[in-house]
Design a protein around this motif. Sequence first.
Motif, PDB file in Angstrom:
ATOM      1  N   GLU A  30       0.626  -1.320   0.032  1.00 21.64           N
ATOM      2  CA  GLU A  30      -0.193  -0.028  -0.079  1.00 21.64           C
ATOM      3  C   GLU A  30       0.891   1.193  -0.106  1.00 21.64           C
ATOM      4  O   GLU A  30       1.855   1.390   0.661  1.00 21.64           O
ATOM      5  CB  GLU A  30      -0.750   0.147   1.443  1.00 21.64           C
ATOM      6  CG  GLU A  30      -2.023  -0.986   1.257  1.00 21.64           C
ATOM      7  CD  GLU A  30      -1.472  -2.205   1.922  1.00 21.64           C
ATOM      8  OE1 GLU A  30      -2.238  -3.151   2.388  1.00 21.64           O
ATOM      9  OE2 GLU A  30      -0.108  -2.403   2.242  1.00 21.64           O
ATOM     10  N   ASP A  34      -3.133   5.098  -0.720  1.00 22.73           N
ATOM     11  CA  ASP A  34      -4.355   4.144  -0.174  1.00 22.73           C
ATOM     12  C   ASP A  34      -4.689   4.469   1.056  1.00 22.73           C
ATOM     13  O   ASP A  34      -6.120   4.199   1.387  1.00 22.73           O
ATOM     14  CB  ASP A  34      -3.428   2.789  -0.239  1.00 22.73           C
ATOM     15  CG  ASP A  34      -3.202   1.897  -1.507  1.00 22.73           C
ATOM     16  OD1 ASP A  34      -4.065   1.562  -2.205  1.00 22.73           O
ATOM     17  OD2 ASP A  34      -2.013   1.822  -1.835  1.00 22.73           O
ATOM     18  N   PHE A  64      -4.703   1.426  -9.027  1.00 20.80           N
ATOM     19  CA  PHE A  64      -5.674   1.742  -8.374  1.00 20.80           C
ATOM     20  C   PHE A  64      -7.083   1.170  -8.756  1.00 20.80           C
ATOM     21  O   PHE A  64      -7.800   0.854  -7.837  1.00 20.80           O
ATOM     22  CB  PHE A  64      -5.783   3.073  -8.007  1.00 20.80           C
ATOM     23  CG  PHE A  64      -4.823   3.695  -7.215  1.00 20.80           C
ATOM     24  CD1 PHE A  64      -4.980   3.691  -5.768  1.00 20.80           C
ATOM     25  CD2 PHE A  64      -3.678   4.527  -7.762  1.00 20.80           C
ATOM     26  CE1 PHE A  64      -4.060   4.202  -4.736  1.00 20.80           C
ATOM     27  CE2 PHE A  64      -2.875   5.271  -6.557  1.00 20.80           C
ATOM     28  CZ  PHE A  64      -2.956   4.829  -5.385  1.00 20.80           C
ATOM     29  N   LYS A  67      -8.435  -2.020  -6.692  1.00 18.20           N
ATOM     30  CA  LYS A  67      -8.694  -1.312  -5.165  1.00 18.20           C
ATOM     31  C   LYS A  67      -9.936  -0.610  -5.266  1.00 18.20           C
ATOM     32  O   LYS A  67     -10.794  -0.838  -4.378  1.00 18.20           O
ATOM     33  CB  LYS A  67      -7.754  -0.899  -4.804  1.00 18.20           C
ATOM     34  CG  LYS A  67      -6.367  -1.413  -4.871  1.00 18.20           C
ATOM     35  CD  LYS A  67      -5.114  -0.237  -4.272  1.00 18.20           C
ATOM     36  CE  LYS A  67      -3.733  -1.129  -4.494  1.00 18.20           C
ATOM     37  NZ  LYS A  67      -2.597  -0.105  -4.115  1.00 18.20           N
TER      38      LYS A  67
END
Length: 298
Positions: A30, A34, A64, A67
Amino acid sequence: MKPTLVILAAGMASRYGSMKQVEAFGPNGETIMDYSISDAIKAGFGKVVFLIRKQFEENFHKLFASKLDGKVDYEFAFQELDMFLDGAEVPAERTKPWGTGHAVLCTRDVVKTPFAVINADDFYGYDAFERAAQFLTTECNEKTYAVIGYPLVNTLSEHGTVNRGVCGLDAQGNLATVVERIGIGVKDGKVLVEDGLQPAELSKDTVVSMNFWCFHPSVFDLYERDFKTFIKDNITVPKAEFLIPAVVDNFIKEGGAVKVITTSAQWFGVTYKEDAPAVQKQLNDLINQGVYSPNLWG
């Protein structure tokens, strides 16, 4: 409408020596971004805008997309040297971006709600995002903006001096000035400044801006107006920067109010390479305390 989070990630990281914005600090790779995005989603932000250079779009998308898809809306905006120059040519000696104020201006086409602005490489803490979201959804308007303020002592580096925007307050407790102080460090238990300005010693409780701002979209007109003036005066100055506090200062002079919202959150960042191990330790401590999951996006 939910507020937007703008993450400034187009800087060149000259003191750090690499692209620290995408360096892995968490246990599963991360980045600091994040954790900021996770805190922002939890606090009620509805969209994330990454302000980057066009050449890094593919890398950011790969980093990203998996995520954030299904968790929050996100979009990319780009800061390039030829943007908003009104036909003027970029001087050959200009290599670095025009500054944080220009970066914010470059997001105007994708930001439509009250919004917060943060640095990609600073850890701000959940309390800061919660307070920002509360302000943006209940108080922010064309005449009222805000800055999240931190105690100076919580923003210093053990590995060198730092520059900080020292906040001066008016009689109502709103922001009156932001003065960039250069070369702040601790010596013999005192916080001293090397820039030759007064005071040469600062209180550890001095409120400083870490570039966490809250704005109404109407501010883009002010950014564009002031950038035109900046370019007229500075286009041939290779290292001149158009910074957020300059725009805020003009906003205040023209009758606007900027609330100073102090936070209990712990700030930390990576100004120097030597800061990286401490950042990793602080994140691990927060994970061990249960503040964050070991697998943030699990």
